[in-house]
Design an enzyme around this catalytic site. Sequence first.
Site, mmCIF file in Angstrom:
data_model
loop_
_atom_site.group_PDB
_atom_site.id
_atom_site.type_symbol
_atom_site.label_atom_id
_atom_site.label_comp_id
_atom_site.label_asym_id
_atom_site.label_seq_id
_atom_site.Cartn_x
_atom_site.Cartn_y
_atom_site.Cartn_z
ATOM 1 N N GLY A 56 -4.922 2.999 13.131
ATOM 2 C CA GLY A 56 -4.076 1.834 12.901
ATOM 3 C C GLY A 56 -2.714 2.302 12.427
ATOM 4 O O GLY A 56 -2.583 3.400 11.887
ATOM 5 N N GLN A 61 5.456 1.931 8.566
ATOM 6 C CA GLN A 61 5.111 3.350 8.543
ATOM 7 C C GLN A 61 5.989 4.174 9.479
ATOM 8 O O GLN A 61 5.920 5.404 9.461
ATOM 9 C CB GLN A 61 3.641 3.543 8.891
ATOM 10 C CG GLN A 61 2.709 3.054 7.798
ATOM 11 C CD GLN A 61 1.279 3.353 8.147
ATOM 12 O OE1 GLN A 61 0.624 2.552 8.804
ATOM 13 N NE2 GLN A 61 0.802 4.510 7.718
ATOM 14 N N CYS A 104 -4.642 7.714 5.221
ATOM 15 C CA CYS A 104 -3.462 6.999 5.682
ATOM 16 C C CYS A 104 -2.515 7.997 6.327
ATOM 17 O O CYS A 104 -2.324 9.101 5.806
ATOM 18 C CB CYS A 104 -2.789 6.320 4.484
ATOM 19 S SG CYS A 104 -1.305 5.399 4.901
ATOM 20 N N LEU A 105 -1.909 7.598 7.439
ATOM 21 C CA LEU A 105 -0.958 8.484 8.115
ATOM 22 C C LEU A 105 0.284 8.740 7.274
ATOM 23 O O LEU A 105 1.003 9.707 7.523
ATOM 24 C CB LEU A 105 -0.581 7.900 9.476
ATOM 25 C CG LEU A 105 -1.738 7.789 10.475
ATOM 26 C CD1 LEU A 105 -1.265 7.122 11.762
ATOM 27 C CD2 LEU A 105 -2.363 9.142 10.742
ATOM 28 N N HIS A 146 -6.447 -2.572 5.489
ATOM 29 C CA HIS A 146 -5.501 -1.489 5.212
ATOM 30 C C HIS A 146 -4.135 -1.795 5.838
ATOM 31 O O HIS A 146 -3.100 -1.666 5.167
ATOM 32 C CB HIS A 146 -6.078 -0.179 5.773
ATOM 33 C CG HIS A 146 -5.244 1.023 5.593
ATOM 34 N ND1 HIS A 146 -5.535 2.003 4.667
ATOM 35 C CD2 HIS A 146 -4.123 1.444 6.229
ATOM 36 C CE1 HIS A 146 -4.618 2.964 4.747
ATOM 37 N NE2 HIS A 146 -3.749 2.648 5.695
ATOM 38 N N GLU A 147 -4.131 -2.212 7.099
ATOM 39 C CA GLU A 147 -2.857 -2.478 7.782
ATOM 40 C C GLU A 147 -2.166 -3.712 7.203
ATOM 41 O O GLU A 147 -0.934 -3.726 7.059
ATOM 42 C CB GLU A 147 -3.060 -2.613 9.289
ATOM 43 C CG GLU A 147 -3.622 -1.374 9.966
ATOM 44 C CD GLU A 147 -2.904 -0.074 9.622
ATOM 45 O OE1 GLU A 147 -1.673 -0.077 9.409
ATOM 46 O OE2 GLU A 147 -3.581 0.969 9.565
ATOM 47 N N HIS A 150 -0.387 -2.667 4.117
ATOM 48 C CA HIS A 150 0.886 -1.995 4.404
ATOM 49 C C HIS A 150 2.022 -3.000 4.536
ATOM 50 O O HIS A 150 3.101 -2.816 3.969
ATOM 51 C CB HIS A 150 0.802 -1.186 5.705
ATOM 52 C CG HIS A 150 0.382 0.219 5.513
ATOM 53 N ND1 HIS A 150 1.057 1.116 4.723
ATOM 54 C CD2 HIS A 150 -0.673 0.897 6.029
ATOM 55 C CE1 HIS A 150 0.454 2.290 4.752
ATOM 56 N NE2 HIS A 150 -0.610 2.177 5.536
#
Length: 179
Positions: A56, A61, A104-105, A146-147, A150
């Site tokens: 995701g 991000q 997380c990226l 999670h997204e 963000h």
Amino acid sequence: MRHGSLPGARGRIRPLTLLGDPVLHAGCEEVTEFGPELAALVEDLFATMYAARGVGLAANQVGDPRRVFVYDCPDDEDVRHVGHVVNPRLVETGGMVLRGPEGCLSLPGLEAGTERHDEAVVEGVTLDGDPVRVRGTGFFARCLQHECDHLDGLLYVDRVTGWRRRRVLRQAARAPWSR
């Protein structure tokens, strides 16, 4: 994105924003203009997510403050879910609250046990402005939550407490990508 095309095939890989960048802690803006620029952002998000081997990715991000995220994520039954949501809202969570490893990226290589519901529903619209409702269970529910976090300016480390939080923040401070 045309029907039948591979998401991200026409996108460009953008640099990821990392822990410490203020854009990650600011709430994102509602999308009001739909068209080629938004479609290009979604393509770029897919391309960047795939290049980073994520499941995701939210627009902030990659430094874009709009409320958009993409996903290509399995659920606990290994059913693959692929799509995007514009102006998403987490409208329902349920089931059990489970602590599971979450990464997380924007914190590459790190993870911490994070509590999430194992059922989640997100509502928003598509690139064309059509209503969309995405229901997830298990790992996919974790991804949806999670997204959405963000886009509200939260990272998973903001949900982790105690020694888990201290450990992941110590690891982040020592990481080669840390500022």
